[in-house]
Each structure stands twice: as structure tokens, then as C-alpha cells.
Design an enzyme around this catalytic site. Structure first.
Site, PDB file in Angstrom:
ATOM      1  N   CYS A  85       0.847  -1.205   0.000  1.00 26.81           N
ATOM      2  CA  CYS A  85       0.000   0.000   0.000  1.00 26.81           C
ATOM      3  C   CYS A  85       0.880   1.252   0.000  1.00 26.81           C
ATOM      4  O   CYS A  85       1.853   1.337   0.752  1.00 26.81           O
ATOM      5  CB  CYS A  85      -0.904  -0.006   1.238  1.00 26.81           C
ATOM      6  SG  CYS A  85      -2.026   1.403   1.245  1.00 26.81           S
ATOM      7  N   CYS A  89       0.397   5.044   6.895  1.00 25.17           N
ATOM      8  CA  CYS A  89      -0.243   4.874   8.211  1.00 25.17           C
ATOM      9  C   CYS A  89       0.736   4.162   9.166  1.00 25.17           C
ATOM     10  O   CYS A  89       1.127   3.013   8.903  1.00 25.17           O
ATOM     11  CB  CYS A  89      -1.538   4.077   8.073  1.00 25.17           C
ATOM     12  SG  CYS A  89      -2.562   4.651   6.690  1.00 25.17           S
ATOM     13  N   CYS A  92       0.394   0.452  10.352  1.00 26.08           N
ATOM     14  CA  CYS A  92      -0.101  -0.580   9.440  1.00 26.08           C
ATOM     15  C   CYS A  92       0.980  -1.479   8.840  1.00 26.08           C
ATOM     16  O   CYS A  92       1.906  -1.001   8.171  1.00 26.08           O
ATOM     17  CB  CYS A  92      -0.910   0.056   8.318  1.00 26.08           C
ATOM     18  SG  CYS A  92      -1.735  -1.207   7.320  1.00 26.08           S
ATOM     19  N   CYS A 129     -16.536  -9.111   5.825  1.00 25.96           N
ATOM     20  CA  CYS A 129     -15.928  -7.819   5.493  1.00 25.96           C
ATOM     21  C   CYS A 129     -14.664  -8.029   4.667  1.00 25.96           C
ATOM     22  O   CYS A 129     -13.725  -8.693   5.113  1.00 25.96           O
ATOM     23  CB  CYS A 129     -15.606  -7.064   6.777  1.00 25.96           C
ATOM     24  SG  CYS A 129     -14.827  -5.476   6.447  1.00 25.96           S
ATOM     25  N   CYS A 160     -19.664  -6.222   3.788  1.00 27.04           N
ATOM     26  CA  CYS A 160     -18.949  -5.001   4.181  1.00 27.04           C
ATOM     27  C   CYS A 160     -17.651  -4.977   3.383  1.00 27.04           C
ATOM     28  O   CYS A 160     -17.100  -6.034   3.062  1.00 27.04           O
ATOM     29  CB  CYS A 160     -18.649  -5.041   5.682  1.00 27.04           C
ATOM     30  SG  CYS A 160     -17.675  -3.631   6.253  1.00 27.04           S
ATOM     31  N   CYS A 220     -19.429   2.024   8.710  1.00 27.15           N
ATOM     32  CA  CYS A 220     -18.678   1.390   9.791  1.00 27.15           C
ATOM     33  C   CYS A 220     -17.460   2.284   9.966  1.00 27.15           C
ATOM     34  O   CYS A 220     -16.644   2.401   9.046  1.00 27.15           O
ATOM     35  CB  CYS A 220     -18.288  -0.024   9.375  1.00 27.15           C
ATOM     36  SG  CYS A 220     -17.129  -0.812  10.514  1.00 27.15           S
ATOM     37  N   ARG A 292     -17.871  -2.097  18.164  1.00 27.98           N
ATOM     38  CA  ARG A 292     -17.130  -3.354  17.971  1.00 27.98           C
ATOM     39  C   ARG A 292     -15.803  -3.375  18.710  1.00 27.98           C
ATOM     40  O   ARG A 292     -14.956  -2.495  18.516  1.00 27.98           O
ATOM     41  CB  ARG A 292     -16.888  -3.614  16.475  1.00 27.98           C
ATOM     42  CG  ARG A 292     -16.217  -4.975  16.229  1.00 27.98           C
ATOM     43  CD  ARG A 292     -16.129  -5.351  14.769  1.00 27.98           C
ATOM     44  NE  ARG A 292     -17.428  -5.330  14.162  1.00 27.98           N
ATOM     45  CZ  ARG A 292     -17.732  -4.666  13.038  1.00 27.98           C
ATOM     46  NH1 ARG A 292     -16.795  -3.992  12.403  1.00 27.98           N
ATOM     47  NH2 ARG A 292     -18.941  -4.701  12.551  1.00 27.98           N
TER      48      ARG A 292
HETATM   49  N1  SAM Z   1      -6.715   0.535   3.101  1.00 30.11           N
HETATM   50  C1  SAM Z   1      -7.995   0.807   3.593  1.00 30.11           C
HETATM   51  C2  SAM Z   1      -8.028   2.012   4.510  1.00 30.11           C
HETATM   52  O1  SAM Z   1      -7.029   2.352   5.112  1.00 30.11           O
HETATM   53  O2  SAM Z   1      -9.095   2.610   4.614  1.00 30.11           O
HETATM   54  C3  SAM Z   1      -8.682  -0.366   4.258  1.00 30.11           C
HETATM   55  C4  SAM Z   1      -7.891  -1.301   5.141  1.00 30.11           C
HETATM   56  S1  SAM Z   1      -7.197  -0.644   6.609  1.00 30.11           S
HETATM   57  C5  SAM Z   1      -6.140  -1.953   7.114  1.00 30.11           C
HETATM   58  C6  SAM Z   1      -8.542  -0.649   7.775  1.00 30.11           C
HETATM   59  C7  SAM Z   1      -8.280  -0.220   9.200  1.00 30.11           C
HETATM   60  O3  SAM Z   1      -7.579  -1.220   9.899  1.00 30.11           O
HETATM   61  C8  SAM Z   1      -7.456   1.016   9.433  1.00 30.11           C
HETATM   62  O4  SAM Z   1      -8.182   2.200   9.240  1.00 30.11           O
HETATM   63  C9  SAM Z   1      -7.050   0.860  10.889  1.00 30.11           C
HETATM   64  O5  SAM Z   1      -7.978   1.508  11.744  1.00 30.11           O
HETATM   65  C10 SAM Z   1      -7.086  -0.658  11.097  1.00 30.11           C
HETATM   66  N2  SAM Z   1      -5.746  -1.188  11.381  1.00 30.11           N
HETATM   67  C11 SAM Z   1      -4.741  -1.362  10.503  1.00 30.11           C
HETATM   68  N3  SAM Z   1      -3.624  -1.805  11.105  1.00 30.11           N
HETATM   69  C12 SAM Z   1      -3.915  -1.918  12.425  1.00 30.11           C
HETATM   70  C13 SAM Z   1      -3.166  -2.293  13.567  1.00 30.11           C
HETATM   71  N4  SAM Z   1      -1.886  -2.631  13.500  1.00 30.11           N
HETATM   72  N5  SAM Z   1      -3.783  -2.300  14.778  1.00 30.11           N
HETATM   73  C14 SAM Z   1      -5.094  -1.950  14.872  1.00 30.11           C
HETATM   74  N6  SAM Z   1      -5.846  -1.568  13.813  1.00 30.11           N
HETATM   75  C15 SAM Z   1      -5.269  -1.534  12.604  1.00 30.11           C
HETATM   76  C1  DTB Z   2     -11.217  -2.082  11.538  1.00 29.76           C
HETATM   77  O1  DTB Z   2     -11.484  -1.037  12.168  1.00 29.76           O
HETATM   78  N1  DTB Z   2     -10.399  -3.048  11.976  1.00 29.76           N
HETATM   79  C2  DTB Z   2     -10.250  -4.077  10.998  1.00 29.76           C
HETATM   80  C3  DTB Z   2     -11.277  -3.661   9.905  1.00 29.76           C
HETATM   81  N2  DTB Z   2     -11.701  -2.381  10.346  1.00 29.76           N
HETATM   82  C4  DTB Z   2     -10.894  -3.695   8.503  1.00 29.76           C
HETATM   83  C5  DTB Z   2      -8.856  -4.278  10.555  1.00 29.76           C
HETATM   84  C6  DTB Z   2      -7.882  -4.547  11.682  1.00 29.76           C
HETATM   85  C7  DTB Z   2      -6.542  -4.790  11.090  1.00 29.76           C
HETATM   86  C8  DTB Z   2      -5.515  -5.201  12.115  1.00 29.76           C
HETATM   87  C9  DTB Z   2      -4.174  -5.401  11.504  1.00 29.76           C
HETATM   88  C10 DTB Z   2      -4.132  -6.473  10.454  1.00 29.76           C
HETATM   89  O2  DTB Z   2      -4.633  -7.604  10.694  1.00 29.76           O
HETATM   90  O3  DTB Z   2      -3.529  -6.237   9.396  1.00 29.76           O
HETATM   91 FE1  SF4 Z   3      -2.834   1.269   3.362  1.00 31.40          FE
HETATM   92 FE2  SF4 Z   3      -2.800   0.193   5.775  1.00 31.40          FE
HETATM   93 FE3  SF4 Z   3      -3.152   2.801   5.521  1.00 31.40          FE
HETATM   94 FE4  SF4 Z   3      -5.131   1.094   4.733  1.00 31.40          FE
HETATM   95  S1  SF4 Z   3      -4.374   1.417   6.821  1.00 31.40           S
HETATM   96  S2  SF4 Z   3      -4.348   2.894   3.638  1.00 31.40           S
HETATM   97  S3  SF4 Z   3      -3.859  -0.621   4.013  1.00 31.40           S
HETATM   98  S4  SF4 Z   3      -1.295   1.663   4.949  1.00 31.40           S
END
Ligand code: SAM
Ligand code: DTB
Ligand code: SF4
Length: 363
Positions: A85, A89, A92, A129, A160, A220, A292
Site C-alpha cells: 500500500c 499509516c 499498518c 468484510c 462489508c 462502519c 465493535r
Molecule cells: N486501506 C484501507 C483504509 O485504510 O481505509 C482499508 C484497510 S485498513 C487496514 C482498515 C483499518 O484497519 C485502518 O483504518 C485501521 O484503523 C485498522 N488497522 C490497521 N492496522 C492496524 C493495527 N496494527 N492495529 C489496529 N488496527 C489496525
Molecule cells: C477495523 O477497524 N479493523 C479491521 C477492519 N476495520 C478492517 C482491521 C484490523 C486490522 C488489524 C491489523 C491487520 O490484521 O492487518
Molecule cells: Fe494502506 Fe494500511 Fe493505511 Fe489502509 S491502513 S491505507 S492498508 S497503509
């Protein structure tokens, strides 16, 4: 209705990007749903500061006014496009900017997604989802995701997706394919946001949420706690959610999953009671939403999860994996539900609840 000042405070990302100038600001008008959309920062800070027992008592009372206290909605996640990606973030594991050892994978084929959705349904999930590591999908991605949405819906599951930023046209197309919910998080407070993400701003998120609402999909929307933010940030984050024009239908509260290689890998653990407080304040300020208990459950004891349910959480992610990281296995979740006397909500029950809410709000 929130004041213009509140709208301005909420809309800016605090960075040097266009949203600070107001370019592209979404017009925020609260819907007339009988719920509050005008929470002030001192009010929310005062909830956080309550003695723990008083806060939980208030949250449980609000919870019982709006929900069956023993019913929990159960969603299963699938990463349909993993890693690589372009966004930064800081939490992430899927950002291409950090070396987390994650293997990037292209968009999954339709039959593989359907097979995973069938397994999720058999295991007891009511919502499926689909998550993609995109900044925003391309139009050709939307056609492929639409085929997945229609096929998953045909299994009798709620659908979702979380695909990044959407244009209004993309939201229209997803809705037409049968998408019930779109997940797009605010992630943290407007004030702290710039410490976590620089490649998109708060206003971009508000704009995507507005498109999703405008086309009639359910939202959501939540975020992550434990990223080094202060309690004032957590209060401001909950306030930003509760003062949205419509409360999100689902509010995922994630506890940071610390992944090696990400900038937040060494962050201090958030105090467990502070996490429970965040759930309780979300419950009180967004009484009709499903709150949630999201990422981070693998590192929580059963007792801590039970406290979160007592504080008003009534939804979980269910299944061994979140997107790329672990989650408790289904057997231990079933055992926990049995110990606590919790019942998973079926699709029919949650549809019925949504129908009743609509009638009650219209009355
Ligand atoms: N790329 C898309 C976006 O950012 O909108 C969708 C996927 S993204 C992984 C969805 C959500 O997962 C993020 O907004 C964040 O709140 C959550 N998330 C990602 N990594 C995480 C982590 N290490 N711990 C907790 N939540 C996480
Ligand atoms: C949300 O708030 N939490 C979920 C879902 N929306 C998509 C994702 C959590 C991701 C946790 C890190 C991972 O498994 O990559
Ligand atoms: Fe990309 Fe992760 Fe950010 Fe979603 S949360 S935009 S997957 S870096």
C-alpha cells in the site's frame, strides 16, 4: 446540530494540506434522528474522568435502553488484496514503506473469496468484510469487488468492504452491487492525526464517509487507541465520531496491534482500563450504534473482553485472522460466549433491529 466552530475543529487534519484551507470541505449537517450530534470536548472529557464504576454503570444503562445486552454481532474479515500500500499509516503492516516481512498479494480471485465467505458463514458469522490495501480503488477494481459483493450477499451474509477512499460514483456502484456496509475509519483525533498519517487528511476521510452515507450505505467507522495519543485525543476522537452527521452504524474500536517494522512497533501498551473507558464513552455518546471490540483481542484476557462487553461493546471480529494479524480462534470465542451467556446475532436479527430503529427514529 453542531456549531460551525465544531465542524471546523473537526474537519481540519492539522497538517499543511488542502483541508486546512477548507478546500473540498464536506457540508456537515446532522440528521434528525433524535440522537445527539453536538457533544462538546468538556462533556466527553468528563465522561472519561468518571469513577470507573460510575462510567460502566452509565454505559450499561444506555446499552440496555438500545440493545439486547446479551446479543453480539459477529463479522469475519478477509484481506482480498494484501500489502504494497502506498499510504504511510504508522500502525499498518500493509504499508509498502515499512519492512514488516509481509508478502504482498494481488486481488484474490472470486471463487477463493466465495469459499472463504462460505466457511465464515458455517462458522457462525453474520457479516463478511472484505479489506483491500489500497489508497483508493481504481474503477476496474470496483467491478471485480462488485462481483465478490454480489456473490457473498447471495450466500445470505451481510456484506462489508474497506477499500480506502471512494468517489461518489464508486459508492453508487458498490451500493448497486449489494454492499451493505462500508468501513472507513477516522482512526484517531483530528489533533493527533498528523502524527500517524501524512498521505491523506482527515477531510478526505470525512468526504468518503459522506459519499457512503449519501448513497444509502451503512457506515462502519471507528479507529485505533494505544498509538501514543493522550486521553484528550481519545476524547476528541470519540467526539469526532459522535458528532458526525449520522452516527456510524458500526463503530470499530481497535487496540493497536504492534507489528515489528512499523513506526509504532515499540509503542507503550495502553492501560487496559483506559481501553474499557474508551468503549464505554463510545457507547454513551453513540447509543444506537453497534460498538465493535475490534483488533487487539488476541492480547486481551477473557476478563478484559468481558469488561468491554459490560461497557457496551456488542460486536466482534470473529475468525483466526483479522486482515494480516492474528485473532482468537473460533473455538475459544465460542467458549467465551458460552461462559458469558452471549448469543451471536443472526443476519435476520440484525436486519430486524435495523428495521425497528428506522421506524422508531421516524416516529
Ligand atoms: N486501506 C484501507 C483504509 O485504510 O481505509 C482499508 C484497510 S485498513 C487496514 C482498515 C483499518 O484497519 C485502518 O483504518 C485501521 O484503523 C485498522 N488497522 C490497521 N492496522 C492496524 C493495527 N496494527 N492495529 C489496529 N488496527 C489496525
Ligand atoms: C477495523 O477497524 N479493523 C479491521 C477492519 N476495520 C478492517 C482491521 C484490523 C486490522 C488489524 C491489523 C491487520 O490484521 O492487518
Ligand atoms: Fe494502506 Fe494500511 Fe493505511 Fe489502509 S491502513 S491505507 S492498508 S497503509
Amino acid at each position: 446540530m453542531q456549531s460551525e466552530q465544531a465542524i471546523d475543529e473537526m474537519a481540519g487534519c492539522g497538517g499543511g494540506c488542502a483541508c486546512a484551507t477548507g478546500v473540498g470541505k464536506t457540508e456537515l449537517r446532522a440528521v434528525d434522528d433524535g440522537l445527539r450530534h453536538d457533544w462538546t470536548q468538556p462533556e466527553i472529557a468528563a465522561l472519561f474522568a468518571l469513577p470507573f464504576n460510575d462510567l460502566l454503570y452509565q454505559a450499561q444503562a444506555v446499552h440496555r435502553e438500545h440493545h439486547d445486552p446479551n446479543a453480539v454481532q459477529v463479522s469475519t474479515l478477509l484481506s482480498i488484496k494484501t500489502g504494497a500500500c502506498p499510504e504511510d499509516c504508522a500502525y499498518c503492516p500493509q504499508s509498502a514503506r515499512y519492512d514488516t516481512g509481509l508478502k504482498a498479494e494481488k486481488l484474490m480471485p472470486l471463487d477463493a473469496v466465495v469459499a472463504k465467505a462460505k466457511q465464515a458463514k458455517e462458522a457462525g458469522a453474520s457479516r463478511f468484510c472484505m479489506g483491500a490495501a489500497w489508497r483508493s480503488p481504481k474503477d476496474r477494481d470496483i467491478s471485480q469487488v462488485n462481483a465478490m459483493v454480489s456473490a457473498v450477499k447471495a450466500l445470505g451474509l451481510e456484506t462489508c468492504a474497506t477499500l480506502g477512499m471512494l468517489s461518489r460514483e464508486q459508492a453508487v456502484a458498490l451500493k448497486a452491487a449489494g454492499l451493505d456496509y462500508y468501513n472507513h475509519n477516522l482512526d484517531t483525533s483530528p489533533e493527533f492525526y498528523g502524527e500517524i498519517i501524512s498521505t491523506r487528511c482527515y477531510q478526505d476521510r470525512l468526504d468518503t464517509l459522506a459519499h457512503v452515507r449519501d448513497v444509502g450505505m451503512k457506515t462502519c467507522c471507528g479507529g485505533i487507541v494505544g498509538m501514543g495519543e493522550t486521553r484528550a485525543d481519545r476524547a476528541s476522537f470519540v467526539r469526532a465520531l459522535a458528532n458526525l452527521p449520522a452516527h456510524p452504524d458500526s463503530v470499530p474500536i481497535n487496540r493497536l496491534v504492534k507489528v515489528a517494522g512499523t513506526p509504532l512497533a515499540e509503542e507503550h501498551d495502553l492501560d487496559a482500563f483506559e481501553f474499557v473507558r474508551t468503549i464505554a464513552v463510545a457507547r454513551i455518546t453513540m447509543p444506537a450504534s453497534m460498538v465493535r471490540l475490534s483488533a487487539g483481542r488476541e492480547a486481551m484476557s477473557e476478563e478484559l473482553q468481558a469488561l468491554c462487553f459490560l461497557a457496551g461493546a456488542n460486536s466482534i471480529f470473529y475468525g483466526e485472522k483479522l486482515l494480516t494479524t492474528g485473532n482468537p480462534d473460533t473455538e475459544s470465542d465460542r467458549a467465551l460466549f458460552a461462559k458469558l451467556g452471549l448469543q451471536p446475532l443472526t443476519v435476520a436479527m440484525s436486519t430486524e433491529r435495523a428495521h425497528t430503529d428506522t421506524i422508531e427514529r421516524a416516529a
